[in-house]
Design an enzyme around this catalytic site. Sequence first.
Site: not given
Ligand code: TXD
Length: 310
Positions: A11, A16, A35, A97, A120-122, A177
Amino acid sequence: MSKLPKVTVVGAGFVGATTAQRIVEKDLADVVLIDVVEGLPQGKALDMMESAPVEGFKAKVTGTNDYAETKDSEIVVITAGLARKPGMSRDDLLLKNAEIVSGIVTECAKVSPKAVLLVVTNPLDVMTYLAWKKSGFGTKRVLGMAGELDSARYAFFISEEANCAPIEVKAMVLGGHGDQMVPVPKQTTVKGKPITEFLEPARIEAINQRTRDGGAEIVRYLKTGSAFYAPSSATVRMVRAILENRDEIIPSCVYLNGEYGLKDVYCGVPAKLGKGGVKEVVEIPLSADEKSALHASAEHVRENCAKLSV
Ligand code: TXD
């Protein structure tokens, strides 16, 4: 040049990319940023590398869309996923997710069978449980980041209240969380002194509530996204503890097998992190109220896990 360990960050979004940046700027590891979006990890990685002559770091970050390049990573940090959009229910986010995280874990487990997975993903606790199930890894090698972030937020709010430097506060937040996270004031100190000894209960409860709403407060400001500076800091602290075998006690989302009276659930508690991931789940004394709040929070995680067919 000495060889650095290899860390994959899945990501290349806000969390990321900032995580990758912090890791290379500290020279902790070479990073592979991956990504699904073509060009995104490559562009961000190149941009980061072009900062190396100025920042002076030696670590390398490369961007890719191909899991073959992530082979033999010591740690895989999973930040990929969707954020909630208007019209989407929490269950929609959970299921979408879950699909994303499942696919990623399958790919990563194939090419990095010895890695530690740091999720880290929610929704964080559910995604960590899912990653554990999908990977087939031992529980010690699969953990999630949330408690360290929630504790950092708690510490910052207390530092403002106590008018001291944020680093002088040691804070502790347990549980899942989400809205039911459990700040533990008795284990939260300013220069070693528990906050319960100098802050009024009502003030403490107000700060506890601001901590529970900490993520939402940032989303309200940003409108189109969620927090990423503090989340990436918390993630990198965990990465460093594992890579450098620091045996640091960090609030982490870990598998519980009877500790705190909870079994077969992932939830936030203090854990000793070092080589190989979780070295020990640390049990701290909790009041009856805190314990029942922790159980309620874990129950919520369990209910969401049951919605997934894992
Ligand atoms: O405390 C915690 N754990 C958290 C969690 C704190 C902050 C953010 N939290 C969660 O992290 C948030 O709720 C999201 O589920 C993730 C990622 O947050 P972010 O702000 O980085 O989201 P973005 O900017 O939308 O980035 C997600 C990226 C984006 O570039 C997509 O193209 C990519 O994920 N993505 C993928 N990459 C690889 N493989 C697959 N399948 C894929 N799908 C989407």
